[in-house]
Design a protein around this motif. Structure first.
Motif, PDB file in Angstrom:
ATOM      1  N   ALA A 163      13.780   6.772  -6.574  1.00 19.59           N
ATOM      2  CA  ALA A 163      15.224   6.782  -6.359  1.00 19.59           C
ATOM      3  C   ALA A 163      15.696   5.364  -6.044  1.00 19.59           C
ATOM      4  O   ALA A 163      14.945   4.554  -5.493  1.00 19.59           O
ATOM      5  N   GLU A 164      16.947   5.064  -6.373  1.00 19.05           N
ATOM      6  CA  GLU A 164      17.474   3.716  -6.163  1.00 19.05           C
ATOM      7  C   GLU A 164      17.397   3.295  -4.703  1.00 19.05           C
ATOM      8  O   GLU A 164      17.088   2.139  -4.394  1.00 19.05           O
ATOM      9  N   GLN A 165      17.675   4.240  -3.790  1.00 17.23           N
ATOM     10  CA  GLN A 165      17.638   3.885  -2.373  1.00 17.23           C
ATOM     11  C   GLN A 165      16.219   3.573  -1.899  1.00 17.23           C
ATOM     12  O   GLN A 165      16.017   2.778  -0.974  1.00 17.23           O
ATOM     13  N   THR A 166      15.223   4.190  -2.552  1.00 13.58           N
ATOM     14  CA  THR A 166      13.830   3.901  -2.202  1.00 13.58           C
ATOM     15  C   THR A 166      13.454   2.491  -2.647  1.00 13.58           C
ATOM     16  O   THR A 166      12.818   1.737  -1.902  1.00 13.58           O
ATOM     17  N   VAL A 167      13.859   2.146  -3.863  1.00 13.63           N
ATOM     18  CA  VAL A 167      13.612   0.790  -4.365  1.00 13.63           C
ATOM     19  C   VAL A 167      14.296  -0.224  -3.456  1.00 13.63           C
ATOM     20  O   VAL A 167      13.719  -1.257  -3.095  1.00 13.63           O
ATOM     21  N   LYS A 168      15.530   0.078  -3.069  1.00 14.61           N
ATOM     22  CA  LYS A 168      16.282  -0.832  -2.200  1.00 14.61           C
ATOM     23  C   LYS A 168      15.572  -1.000  -0.856  1.00 14.61           C
ATOM     24  O   LYS A 168      15.496  -2.110  -0.314  1.00 14.61           O
ATOM     25  N   TYR A 169      15.035   0.086  -0.318  1.00  3.62           N
ATOM     26  CA  TYR A 169      14.336  -0.003   0.964  1.00  3.62           C
ATOM     27  C   TYR A 169      13.143  -0.943   0.862  1.00  3.62           C
ATOM     28  O   TYR A 169      12.943  -1.814   1.714  1.00  3.62           O
ATOM     29  N   PHE A 170      12.350  -0.767  -0.184  1.00  2.00           N
ATOM     30  CA  PHE A 170      11.162  -1.596  -0.342  1.00  2.00           C
ATOM     31  C   PHE A 170      11.532  -3.073  -0.491  1.00  2.00           C
ATOM     32  O   PHE A 170      10.926  -3.942   0.145  1.00  2.00           O
ATOM     33  N   LEU A 171      12.512  -3.366  -1.328  1.00  2.00           N
ATOM     34  CA  LEU A 171      12.870  -4.762  -1.577  1.00  2.00           C
ATOM     35  C   LEU A 171      13.569  -5.392  -0.376  1.00  2.00           C
ATOM     36  O   LEU A 171      13.357  -6.576  -0.078  1.00  2.00           O
ATOM     37  N   LEU A 181       0.302 -14.531  -2.289  1.00  2.00           N
ATOM     38  CA  LEU A 181       0.917 -14.800  -3.589  1.00  2.00           C
ATOM     39  C   LEU A 181       0.790 -13.595  -4.517  1.00  2.00           C
ATOM     40  O   LEU A 181       1.723 -13.260  -5.259  1.00  2.00           O
ATOM     41  N   GLN A 182      -0.361 -12.941  -4.475  1.00  2.00           N
ATOM     42  CA  GLN A 182      -0.564 -11.782  -5.338  1.00  2.00           C
ATOM     43  C   GLN A 182       0.310 -10.605  -4.906  1.00  2.00           C
ATOM     44  O   GLN A 182       0.871  -9.901  -5.750  1.00  2.00           O
ATOM     45  N   THR A 183       0.420 -10.401  -3.600  1.00  2.00           N
ATOM     46  CA  THR A 183       1.290  -9.327  -3.112  1.00  2.00           C
ATOM     47  C   THR A 183       2.739  -9.620  -3.476  1.00  2.00           C
ATOM     48  O   THR A 183       3.488  -8.725  -3.892  1.00  2.00           O
ATOM     49  N   ARG A 184       3.130 -10.870  -3.336  1.00  2.00           N
ATOM     50  CA  ARG A 184       4.494 -11.274  -3.696  1.00  2.00           C
ATOM     51  C   ARG A 184       4.785 -10.956  -5.164  1.00  2.00           C
ATOM     52  O   ARG A 184       5.839 -10.399  -5.496  1.00  2.00           O
ATOM     53  N   ALA A 185       3.848 -11.296  -6.025  1.00  2.00           N
ATOM     54  CA  ALA A 185       4.037 -11.036  -7.452  1.00  2.00           C
ATOM     55  C   ALA A 185       4.115  -9.539  -7.733  1.00  2.00           C
ATOM     56  O   ALA A 185       4.925  -9.090  -8.550  1.00  2.00           O
ATOM     57  N   SER A 186       3.269  -8.765  -7.054  1.00  2.00           N
ATOM     58  CA  SER A 186       3.268  -7.312  -7.263  1.00  2.00           C
ATOM     59  C   SER A 186       4.627  -6.711  -6.933  1.00  2.00           C
ATOM     60  O   SER A 186       5.155  -5.877  -7.675  1.00  2.00           O
ATOM     61  N   ILE A 187       5.201  -7.143  -5.818  1.00  2.00           N
ATOM     62  CA  ILE A 187       6.461  -6.555  -5.356  1.00  2.00           C
ATOM     63  C   ILE A 187       7.655  -7.093  -6.134  1.00  2.00           C
ATOM     64  O   ILE A 187       8.548  -6.338  -6.538  1.00  2.00           O
ATOM     65  N   GLU A 188       7.679  -8.408  -6.380  1.00  2.00           N
ATOM     66  CA  GLU A 188       8.862  -9.019  -6.994  1.00  2.00           C
ATOM     67  C   GLU A 188       8.895  -8.910  -8.512  1.00  2.00           C
ATOM     68  O   GLU A 188       9.970  -8.968  -9.114  1.00  2.00           O
ATOM     69  N   ASP A 205       0.828  -1.204   0.000  1.00  2.56           N
ATOM     70  CA  ASP A 205       0.000   0.000   0.000  1.00  2.56           C
ATOM     71  C   ASP A 205       0.864   1.257   0.000  1.00  2.56           C
ATOM     72  O   ASP A 205       0.526   2.256  -0.641  1.00  2.56           O
ATOM     73  N   SER A 206       1.990   1.190   0.697  1.00  3.03           N
ATOM     74  CA  SER A 206       2.911   2.335   0.707  1.00  3.03           C
ATOM     75  C   SER A 206       3.500   2.563  -0.681  1.00  3.03           C
ATOM     76  O   SER A 206       3.691   3.704  -1.108  1.00  3.03           O
ATOM     77  N   ILE A 207       3.769   1.467  -1.386  1.00  9.35           N
ATOM     78  CA  ILE A 207       4.265   1.581  -2.761  1.00  9.35           C
ATOM     79  C   ILE A 207       3.166   2.134  -3.661  1.00  9.35           C
ATOM     80  O   ILE A 207       3.390   3.031  -4.479  1.00  9.35           O
ATOM     81  N   TYR A 208       1.967   1.597  -3.485  1.00  9.81           N
ATOM     82  CA  TYR A 208       0.837   2.009  -4.319  1.00  9.81           C
ATOM     83  C   TYR A 208       0.560   3.505  -4.184  1.00  9.81           C
ATOM     84  O   TYR A 208       0.229   4.180  -5.161  1.00  9.81           O
ATOM     85  N   ARG A 209       0.717   4.017  -2.972  1.00  5.94           N
ATOM     86  CA  ARG A 209       0.432   5.435  -2.739  1.00  5.94           C
ATOM     87  C   ARG A 209       1.421   6.358  -3.447  1.00  5.94           C
ATOM     88  O   ARG A 209       1.171   7.559  -3.571  1.00  5.94           O
ATOM     89  N   LEU A 210       2.526   5.814  -3.897  1.00  5.30           N
ATOM     90  CA  LEU A 210       3.482   6.621  -4.659  1.00  5.30           C
ATOM     91  C   LEU A 210       3.032   6.812  -6.104  1.00  5.30           C
ATOM     92  O   LEU A 210       3.672   7.532  -6.870  1.00  5.30           O
ATOM     93  N   LYS A 211       1.931   6.129  -6.467  1.00  4.02           N
ATOM     94  CA  LYS A 211       1.298   6.283  -7.786  1.00  4.02           C
ATOM     95  C   LYS A 211       2.253   5.947  -8.930  1.00  4.02           C
ATOM     96  O   LYS A 211       2.366   6.685  -9.907  1.00  4.02           O
ATOM     97  N   LEU A 212       2.926   4.809  -8.781  1.00  3.79           N
ATOM     98  CA  LEU A 212       3.838   4.373  -9.834  1.00  3.79           C
ATOM     99  C   LEU A 212       3.096   4.117 -11.140  1.00  3.79           C
ATOM    100  O   LEU A 212       3.611   4.399 -12.221  1.00  3.79           O
TER     101      LEU A 212
END
Length: 506
Positions: A216-224, A251-258, A201-208
């Motif tokens: 930013a690369e450090q933001t992606v790194k934090y999420f992963l 499983l769906q959340t995993r797919a969304s993130i990975e 949800d935190s990722i989604y709120r960034l409206k990607l």
């Protein structure tokens, strides 16, 4: 011994006990005794090979003595959903287990259920563990704790409390190993799905997706890194994890993130994908994005079932079912899916036909912006109005009672009006469903202006909050509303009496 080794040994014990149970088919017995004879209906949703599937639900009833004895020969432990007299229970039972449920009516007119039998102390404790929709829970934690880390820590505390309680019962031998392992797997899976959605949800709120935001690369790194930390001790191949639907959510959340937002291997943000297909098809494809052979059959079956439950009769589900049947011909879920797939085939055939002459559309309905215009269109008639939408499951389930309503309306000169609140993009689906359900009467799809007015005019109180809910019914006579929130078609005689009362009034 380190934590990873402990988790590994625990997993071996879980899988070993699961395999032992798999080889020994025994009966599960559920005995129900109820004093509530006026409400005899009972549903029991047993697991299918240890996994929850909605279409395995059995509708039955207590006998005249208030008794129901249910038994099923099974090889796997799993959760059984039981509903009677407005009360729902979820029990975890293994082959050979036996339980007794006694339903009584308390002086305050609430239902009390007493449970006795296998692992009764643990069953009663688990019954206190509520499982609201994981997304809503995650959003609530984020709202309360503000940061991802604080919200996830709070979720972990709730999880650890439940794990401690079950472990304590096991240590005093109040529950057996199979029950502890099954409930432990469910607790871990549910709270991991919550914590995963805190992140998603935190990722989604960034409206990607909507705004094509580049992080930013450090933001992606934090999420992963956060995601990897969440799942580092979780085994997606543990069969006990599949006992409830939270595993499919995971499983769906995993797919969304990975795979959807990022590439877990390169730590790169993924290009914004082009969204195609129906919502159900997107959900199905999402669940299969992460290659995981041990879960493929499960993900395919759950994805198909999810699409069916939405009752949009998507044609793509026919092909997905055929793929599942070809790849897993011995899948235990196939017999439950086939009748639903046959309904989709019937739908696809029905929509190719022309509208019957008893299906009519209100003139220039797209230009109507005020409900008073609708009322004036039927100024000399008694009209039963049905507010619905193609995405509304309860709306469509009410159509099953249309034959009785049609007979009554035809006999008494009552007009039926169906007002859809679907958006323009759903115009084809709206017309398809009118054909499929053979909705004889007048039809209109509300313009945006009219939809907005309907939401305000017919809002209701939902636990202290105002909102617009469908299906919603009303009665118009001589161009004026005479009954808001009218009876539903499923109310049958109560609805007919209500309509008759307005027919006889001047």
């Amino acid at each position: 011994m380190n934590r990873s080794m402990n988790n590994y040994l625990s997993l071996l014990i879980c899988v070993f006990s699961f395999l032992i149970l798999k080889g020994n088919a025994q009966e599960v017995n559920i005995h129900i005794k109820s004093e509530i004879l006026g409400d005899p209906e009972v549903y029991i949703n047993p697991p299918v090979d240890g996994q929850h599937f909605h279409f395995a639900k059995i509708d039955t009833s207590i006998n005249k003595a208030g008794v129901l004895d249910f038994k099923k020969t099974v090889k796997f432990p799993g959760f059984y959903s039981i509903g009677h007299a407005g009360d729902g229970k979820i029990l975890y039972l293994k082959p050979g287990d036996e339980v007794w449920l006694t339903y009584t009516m308390k002086p305050d007119a609430t239902v009390e259920v007493m449970l006795k039998g296998s692992n009764e102390v643990g069953q009663n404790l688990y019954d206190t563990y509520k499982r609201p929709f994981f997304q809503s829970v995650a959003e609530g934690y984020l709202k309360k704790y503000k940061s991802i880390a604080s919200a996830q820590e709070a979720v972990d505390r709730k999880r650890d409390k439940e794990l401690y309680q079950m472990d304590s019962l096991f240590k005093i031998k109040a529950i057996d190993r199979a029950f502890k392992d099954g409930i432990t797997a469910e607790i871990n899976t549910y709270y991991l799905s919550v914590n995963s959605y805190v992140l998603q949800d935190s990722i989604y709120r960034l409206k990607l997706i909507e705004d094509s935001v580049i992080l930013a690369e450090q933001t992606v790194k934090y999420f992963l890194d956060n995601w990897k930390n969440l799942v580092k001790d979780y085994d997606f191949n543990n069969p006990l994890n599949k006992s409830r639907n939270s595993f499919f959510d995971l499983l769906q959340t995993r797919a969304s993130i990975e795979k959807y937002y990022f590439d877990i291997n390169t730590y790169k943000q993924q290009p914004i994908p082009k969204i195609t297909g129906s919502y159900a098809e997107i959900e199905y494809n999402l669940a299969l994005l992460v290659p995981d052979p041990a879960n493929e059959e499960y993900a395919m079956a759950q994805g198909i079932e999810l699409g069916i439950i939405q009752e949009n009769y998507d044609s793509f589900l026919i092909g997905k079912y055929e793929t599942l049947a070809a790849k897993y011909p011995n899948s235990a879920i196939l017999p439950y899916l086939k009748p639903e797939i046959d309904k989709i085939k019937h739908y696809q055939s029905a929509i190719k036909k022309d509208f019957s002459d008893k299906i009519k559309f209100v003139d220039n309905y797209g230009k109507i912006s005020n409900f008073s215009e609708v009322e004036s269109f039927f100024k000399d008639q008694l009209v039963y109005v049905d507010l619905w939408a193609t995405w509304c499951g309860p709306c469509k389930r009410e159509f099953a009672y249309n034959d009785g309503l049609k007979a009554f309306a035809d006999k008494n000169g009552i007009t039926k009006l169906y007002i859809s609140v679907d958006i323009d993009e759903s115009d084809n689906k709206w017309k398809e469903m009118i054909k499929y359900y053979n909705l004889e009467g007048y039809h209109m799809r509300a313009s945006k202006a009219l939809s907005d007015q309907l939401r305000e005019k017919f809002s209701q109180d939902f636990g202290g909050r105002r909102g617009f809910g469908i299906p919603y019914y009303l009665i118009i006579k001589n161009g004026e509303i005479v009954q808001m929130n009218a009876k539903r078609p499923s109310n049958k005689e109560s609805l007919y009496e209500q309509l008759q009362s307005f027919k006889t009034k001047n």
